[in-house]
Design an enzyme around this catalytic site. Structure first.
Site, short mmCIF file in Angstrom:
data_model
loop_
_atom_site.label_atom_id
_atom_site.label_comp_id
_atom_site.label_asym_id
_atom_site.label_seq_id
_atom_site.Cartn_x
_atom_site.Cartn_y
_atom_site.Cartn_z
N GLU A 46 1.01 -1.53 -0.15
CA GLU A 46 -0.06 0.32 -0.14
C GLU A 46 0.87 1.31 -0.50
O GLU A 46 0.70 2.06 -0.84
CB GLU A 46 -1.13 -0.13 1.49
CG GLU A 46 -2.15 -1.34 1.68
CD GLU A 46 -1.31 -2.10 1.84
OE1 GLU A 46 0.00 -2.77 1.87
OE2 GLU A 46 -2.05 -3.14 2.99
N CYS A 78 -0.30 0.78 7.75
CA CYS A 78 -1.24 0.98 6.24
C CYS A 78 -2.10 1.70 6.61
O CYS A 78 -2.61 2.42 5.70
CB CYS A 78 -0.94 -0.29 4.99
SG CYS A 78 0.63 -0.84 5.09
N ALA A 148 10.86 -35.74 -10.89
CA ALA A 148 10.79 -35.52 -13.13
C ALA A 148 10.75 -37.34 -12.94
O ALA A 148 11.66 -38.10 -12.57
CB ALA A 148 11.18 -35.19 -13.21
N SER A 162 20.43 -40.67 -14.26
CA SER A 162 19.13 -39.82 -14.56
C SER A 162 18.81 -38.86 -15.23
O SER A 162 17.63 -37.14 -15.09
CB SER A 162 18.29 -39.16 -13.48
OG SER A 162 19.72 -38.70 -12.73
N TRP A 164 18.65 -36.56 -18.72
CA TRP A 164 17.43 -36.02 -18.14
C TRP A 164 16.40 -36.91 -19.11
O TRP A 164 16.05 -37.15 -19.53
CB TRP A 164 17.21 -34.71 -18.29
CG TRP A 164 18.70 -34.08 -18.74
CD1 TRP A 164 19.55 -33.68 -19.41
CD2 TRP A 164 18.56 -33.48 -17.41
NE1 TRP A 164 20.89 -32.55 -18.68
CE2 TRP A 164 20.36 -32.94 -17.48
CE3 TRP A 164 18.37 -33.29 -16.12
CZ2 TRP A 164 20.86 -31.71 -16.55
CZ3 TRP A 164 19.54 -32.90 -15.18
CH2 TRP A 164 20.46 -31.60 -14.62
N ARG A 178 12.28 -22.90 -7.79
CA ARG A 178 13.08 -22.46 -6.76
C ARG A 178 13.34 -20.51 -6.47
O ARG A 178 13.29 -20.51 -5.65
CB ARG A 178 14.34 -22.76 -7.42
CG ARG A 178 14.87 -24.59 -7.68
CD ARG A 178 15.99 -25.00 -7.95
NE ARG A 178 16.50 -26.17 -7.77
CZ ARG A 178 17.48 -26.59 -8.76
NH1 ARG A 178 18.07 -26.08 -8.69
NH2 ARG A 178 17.60 -27.75 -9.18
N THR A 190 21.77 -37.80 -3.38
CA THR A 190 21.19 -36.83 -4.50
C THR A 190 22.91 -36.86 -4.64
O THR A 190 23.46 -35.75 -5.55
CB THR A 190 20.19 -36.31 -4.11
OG1 THR A 190 19.21 -37.01 -4.16
CG2 THR A 190 19.94 -35.14 -5.25
N ASP A 194 24.54 -36.41 -7.71
CA ASP A 194 24.36 -36.18 -9.18
C ASP A 194 25.34 -34.25 -8.80
O ASP A 194 25.48 -33.61 -9.70
CB ASP A 194 23.13 -35.69 -8.98
CG ASP A 194 22.34 -36.85 -9.36
OD1 ASP A 194 22.83 -37.50 -9.43
OD2 ASP A 194 21.31 -36.42 -9.09
N LEU A 198 21.94 -26.86 -7.01
CA LEU A 198 20.94 -26.09 -6.50
C LEU A 198 20.06 -24.63 -6.39
O LEU A 198 19.73 -24.13 -5.21
CB LEU A 198 19.86 -27.21 -5.71
CG LEU A 198 20.05 -28.65 -5.46
CD1 LEU A 198 20.12 -28.84 -3.53
CD2 LEU A 198 19.03 -29.20 -6.01
C1 AOF Z 1 0.20 -5.41 4.15
N1 AOF Z 1 0.90 -4.67 3.28
O1 AOF Z 1 2.42 -5.49 1.59
C2 AOF Z 1 2.12 -7.07 3.56
C3 AOF Z 1 1.75 -6.69 4.68
O2 AOF Z 1 7.16 -6.13 9.99
P1 AOF Z 1 5.65 -5.61 9.22
O3 AOF Z 1 6.09 -3.80 9.11
O4 AOF Z 1 6.96 -5.75 7.90
O5 AOF Z 1 4.70 -6.42 8.85
C4 AOF Z 1 5.37 -7.63 8.55
C5 AOF Z 1 3.53 -8.13 8.57
O6 AOF Z 1 2.25 -7.25 7.75
C6 AOF Z 1 3.10 -9.77 8.04
O7 AOF Z 1 3.05 -10.20 9.44
C7 AOF Z 1 1.53 -9.29 7.12
O8 AOF Z 1 0.57 -9.98 8.58
C8 AOF Z 1 1.41 -8.23 7.30
N2 AOF Z 1 1.87 -8.47 5.75
N3 AOF Z 1 0.46 -6.00 5.10
O9 AOF Z 1 -0.68 -4.26 4.77
C9 AOF Z 1 1.44 -6.00 2.96
N4 AOF Z 1 3.08 -7.65 3.12
ZN ZN Z 2 1.23 -3.07 5.91
#
Ligand code: AOF
Ligand code: ZN
Length: 355
Positions: A46, A78, A148, A162, A164, A178, A190, A194, A198
């Site tokens: 936000e 926010c 896979a 393996s 591929w 990942r 593994t 291999d 990763l």
């Molecule tokens: C929101 N907008 O984009 C996200 C939220 O430690 P802070 O201040 O970054 O808060 C993290 C917490 O805020 C997280 O555990 C989750 O509950 C919320 N995330 N909230 O309004 C966001 N990422």
């Molecule tokens: Zn927030």
């Protein structure tokens, strides 16, 4: 909200252990701002959306994938900023079930006279944050099996070849997985066989934390899994001696020690510890013994299986030793999705264990 979802994905891989969140601000039918939560500890979606506005957001509508926070965490609430900027309406994808939130953000906005509608594209908004919601509910990271195999379920030939089995397209897709998930997990065999890196190489992204199970700390610290920027964790037994640990010192390698049950490392214990380190999702990439252990101990939550149009017929199956006697007791895959991936069939879904 569809655009806000797309915006949210820009934080994949870097926002964790926070959720990924996207926000779009609309005024007079025009998008005037957008933003995401890009990095753990950084500004929320936000805040970024508001600061990107090309016009005064007073009287605008905000579309945000997760309920705005109303608490002081690493960043201020926010909700305060939304109220201060006089945003008129907020469309929310889904409630944030965190203890500090859970409807509070919505309540604060409503009390300040902001119109709020919750549950817009809710399924999708929950879907992009599976690791976040799963770990709040269970205190465990989300465990995803990635395998896979040939159509008969073989992961390799009987002498271990393996490379591929799946198509190049499928192997690229694994690099995207990942980047999306926090960590990658493999068993010692593994790594011996291999010597995988990763890392993320076939797409843009950051490297996941690498995790390897090694009961007796017998792996050489020269293996490729130990030589990278994102750190490696070894899960081993509580019975290992301090002298066997010295070879891993000063190499960015952490060691987690767990109990053994019937000669096998207790990975549930390890996963709880990893959760306390902030790891919210683990992509298990092999091998056969690891997959079977995770399914037989009901630790695997999801599966991503690339089925290649080949028949190998070896004894290295991706799942064995279940002792299941009746088909009605088999593990089923729910919410299953089938996609094409080059010549392979990609089967994805949630594992459901019988009672
Ligand atoms: C929101 N907008 O984009 C996200 C939220 O430690 P802070 O201040 O970054 O808060 C993290 C917490 O805020 C997280 O555990 C989750 O509950 C919320 N995330 N909230 O309004 C966001 N990422
Ligand atoms: Zn927030």
């Amino acid at each position: 909200m569809g655009l806000a979802l797309r915006e949210a994905l820009k934080g994949a891989g870097t926002a964790s252990p926070n959720p990924i969140v996207g926000a779009i601000i609309v005024k007079n039918g025009k998008i005037i701002g957008k933003g995401c939560h890009k990095k753990f500890g950084g500004p929320h979606a936000e805040v970024n959306a508001i600061s990107s506005c090309v016009e005064d957001p007073c009287g605008s509508d905000m579309y945000v994938t997760l309920e705005p926070c109303s608490h002081f965490g690493k960043t201020p609430p926010c909700t305060d900023l939304i109220i201060k900027e006089k945003i008129r309406r907020v469309y929310i994808g889904t409630t944030d079930p965190s203890p500090h939130s859970n409807g509070r953000g919505t309540e604060v906005l409503r009390r300040a006279g902001v119109e709020v509608e919750c549950g817009v594209l809710e399924k999708e908004c929950i879907g992009i944050n599976e690791p976040f919601f799963h770990s709040l509910r269970t205190g465990m990271p989300l465990i995803i099996l990635k395998a896979a195999s040939s159509l008969d379920g073989s992961l390799a030939t009987d002498n271990g070849d393996s490379k591929w089995i799946s198509s190049e397209k499928s192997r690229k897709m694994v690099h995207r997985l990942r980047n999306f998930y926090d960590a990658v997990l493999v068993g010692r065999n593994t790594v011996e066989k291999d010597d995988p890196l990763l890392t993320v190489r076939h797409c843009r992204g950051r490297n996941p934390v690498r995790i390897v199970t090694d009961e007796h700390l017998s792996l050489s610290p020269d293996k490729k899994i130990f030589g990278n920027d994102s750190g490696t964790i070894i899960i081993t037994s509580k019975t290992v001696t301090e002298t066997s640990e010295t070879k891993y010192k000063n190499k960015g390698i952490s060691i987690i020690k767990v109990d053994e049950n019937n000669g096998e490392l207790d990975l549930e214990q390890a996963f709880r510890t990893l959760h306390s380190y902030g790891i919210r999702s683990i992509l298990a990439e092999g091998g056969a013994a690891m997959f079977s252990y995770l399914i037989n101990n009901r630790l695997a939550d999801k599966i991503v299986l690339f089925l290649a149009p080949k028949l190998i017929g070896s004894s290295v199956k991706f799942f064995s030793g279940s002792g299941i006697e009746l088909v009605s007791d088999s593990v089923s895959i729910e919410d299953v999705k089938y996609k094409r991936s080059g010549v392979d069939l990609l089967v994805e879904g949630n594992l459901r264990y019988s009672d």
